[in-house]
Design an enzyme around this catalytic site. Sequence first.
Site, mmCIF file in Angstrom:
data_model
loop_
_atom_site.group_PDB
_atom_site.id
_atom_site.type_symbol
_atom_site.label_atom_id
_atom_site.label_comp_id
_atom_site.label_asym_id
_atom_site.label_seq_id
_atom_site.Cartn_x
_atom_site.Cartn_y
_atom_site.Cartn_z
ATOM 1 N N GLU A 116 0.889 -1.182 0.000
ATOM 2 C CA GLU A 116 0.000 0.000 0.000
ATOM 3 C C GLU A 116 0.915 1.217 0.000
ATOM 4 O O GLU A 116 1.598 1.472 0.988
ATOM 5 C CB GLU A 116 -0.863 0.018 1.264
ATOM 6 N N GLU A 139 4.429 13.296 -4.302
ATOM 7 C CA GLU A 139 3.737 13.327 -3.020
ATOM 8 C C GLU A 139 4.528 14.201 -2.039
ATOM 9 O O GLU A 139 5.703 13.950 -1.792
ATOM 10 C CB GLU A 139 3.627 11.902 -2.465
HETATM 11 P P1 NAD Z 1 8.709 4.655 4.244
HETATM 12 O O1 NAD Z 1 8.543 3.894 2.985
HETATM 13 O O2 NAD Z 1 9.924 5.490 4.419
HETATM 14 O O3 NAD Z 1 8.713 3.656 5.507
HETATM 15 C C1 NAD Z 1 7.652 2.750 5.725
HETATM 16 C C2 NAD Z 1 8.169 1.592 6.562
HETATM 17 O O4 NAD Z 1 9.151 0.909 5.820
HETATM 18 C C3 NAD Z 1 8.820 1.997 7.880
HETATM 19 O O5 NAD Z 1 8.511 1.055 8.879
HETATM 20 C C4 NAD Z 1 10.302 1.936 7.536
HETATM 21 O O6 NAD Z 1 11.134 1.666 8.663
HETATM 22 C C5 NAD Z 1 10.329 0.774 6.579
HETATM 23 N N1 NAD Z 1 11.488 0.759 5.673
HETATM 24 C C6 NAD Z 1 12.221 1.823 5.227
HETATM 25 N N2 NAD Z 1 13.232 1.408 4.443
HETATM 26 C C7 NAD Z 1 13.122 0.047 4.368
HETATM 27 C C8 NAD Z 1 13.861 -0.966 3.710
HETATM 28 N N3 NAD Z 1 14.939 -0.685 2.982
HETATM 29 N N4 NAD Z 1 13.453 -2.263 3.846
HETATM 30 C C9 NAD Z 1 12.363 -2.569 4.570
HETATM 31 N N5 NAD Z 1 11.634 -1.661 5.239
HETATM 32 C C10 NAD Z 1 12.002 -0.358 5.146
HETATM 33 O O7 NAD Z 1 7.383 5.507 4.429
HETATM 34 P P2 NAD Z 1 7.002 6.501 5.617
HETATM 35 O O8 NAD Z 1 7.717 7.799 5.417
HETATM 36 O O9 NAD Z 1 7.110 5.816 6.936
HETATM 37 O O10 NAD Z 1 5.425 6.690 5.349
HETATM 38 C C11 NAD Z 1 4.915 7.602 4.446
HETATM 39 C C12 NAD Z 1 4.512 6.918 3.157
HETATM 40 O O11 NAD Z 1 3.546 5.898 3.416
HETATM 41 C C13 NAD Z 1 3.853 7.863 2.193
HETATM 42 O O12 NAD Z 1 4.396 7.702 0.922
HETATM 43 C C14 NAD Z 1 2.384 7.440 2.221
HETATM 44 O O13 NAD Z 1 1.678 7.741 1.048
HETATM 45 C C15 NAD Z 1 2.500 5.989 2.458
HETATM 46 N N6 NAD Z 1 1.234 5.460 2.999
HETATM 47 C C16 NAD Z 1 0.412 4.708 2.176
HETATM 48 C C17 NAD Z 1 -0.799 4.231 2.651
HETATM 49 C C18 NAD Z 1 -1.727 3.414 1.776
HETATM 50 O O14 NAD Z 1 -2.621 2.773 2.313
HETATM 51 N N7 NAD Z 1 -1.550 3.398 0.469
HETATM 52 C C19 NAD Z 1 -1.196 4.519 3.967
HETATM 53 C C20 NAD Z 1 -0.335 5.268 4.768
HETATM 54 C C21 NAD Z 1 0.881 5.743 4.273
#
Ligand code: NAD
Length: 395
Positions: free
Chosen positions: A164, A298
Amino acid sequence: METLDMGKPVRYARAVDVNSAANCIRWYGEAVDKVYDEIAPTGKNSLALITREPIGVVGVIVPWNYPMIMAAWKIAPALAAGNFVVLKPSEKSPLTALRLAELALEAGIPPGVFNVVPGFGPEAGEALALHMDVDCIAFTGSTKVGKHIHVMAGQSNLKRAWTELSGKSPNIVFADCPDLDRAVEAAVGSVFFNQGESCNAPSRLLVEASIKDRFLEKALALVPRYAPANPLDPATIMGALVDRTQMETVLRYIALGQQEGAKLIAGGAQVMGDTGGFYVEPTVFDGVTNRMHIAQEEIFGPVLSFTEAAEAVRMANDSIYGLQAAVWTRDINKAHGVARALKAGTVYVNQYDEDDITVPFGGVKQSGIGRDKSLHAFDKYTELKTIWIRIDSPL
Ligand code: NAD
């Protein structure tokens, strides 16, 4: 705990985050013995059972914007379907996940069935995504990391990967909008909710030329309502951004928007810096075109972009994302036609942000693969098994 971790107003942490997470867990607990397997209509000499089995170990990785809700959308159906779960919360918001694990033990979930492993993405997250004994990864987060999750699934054991991801949702308002005040309230309220840190924030507002000035005037009148304030004050409706990095990203996009020729007509600056928190004014741009970075990428902050929309559907679909979209019109034919033409996982007609656990949530294109919520979520956490049984009956 959600407010302390990521700065959202405590009134919404209580009313929205806690309530939605609890409701989600309760709903999947109720649902699980109401889902049936199938018998296929094959010939009389055999019986084909189409059954569902748990996948095994489900790794869940979630972001910080709605920490507990994002986790509940995945762990509730995964556990209800009979899997083991390892949850890695965001390093920016681990508190409620840890509390949830304590409560799970108290509620009688056997030790070892639901596990929480806090840590950084490149360490704890990658360890989960690459693990040979993890059978499925359910991820919510950015598109950039989501793509990497699919790569790691392929590099390891071809675990099922559900993602997601990010969004840049268009909100199209036609001149025959049935209630302009409601459309303005929804446009402004939804984009500034959660400080704009929502994947489905309708950050691209496409308004038909003949009503644009009136719409803009009404929208600007609402903006002061969203002035940031102390998130722990129950009266506050706009809190702090999650951290300095996120604030700097948002401010960088605001500067970029101005450099590329968009007109800043409200907000645009950091405020309350003396508190040590990361607050940004609700910000509105006019004259945004689809080629600008602020229309395509975004921002994940309180920034609304106005565009005068001549070819609204084409502009709305001109994006790598496809999470949600909305259309406002009183013409039922136009509403249906546009809803079908918009490339998005969810389309709202004459509303925004309606929500129910019975309804799937997720995106198309680079907004991800798979759906959270509703009975469809069980598809992600179960494998289909076909069992053929030979029947040698004299009858
Ligand atoms: P992010 O992708 O930076 O991190 C998300 C998660 O992934 C965190 O737990 C992080 O520690 C982990 N992560 C980061 N690097 C990783 C790697 N190399 N391997 C495995 N895991 C890793 O996102 P964020 O800044 O925490 O959240 C914001 C983003 O989430 C936005 O882009 C938003 O649109 C998205 N989001 C989407 C939905 C949906 O339902 N589509 C809902 C909420 C948020």
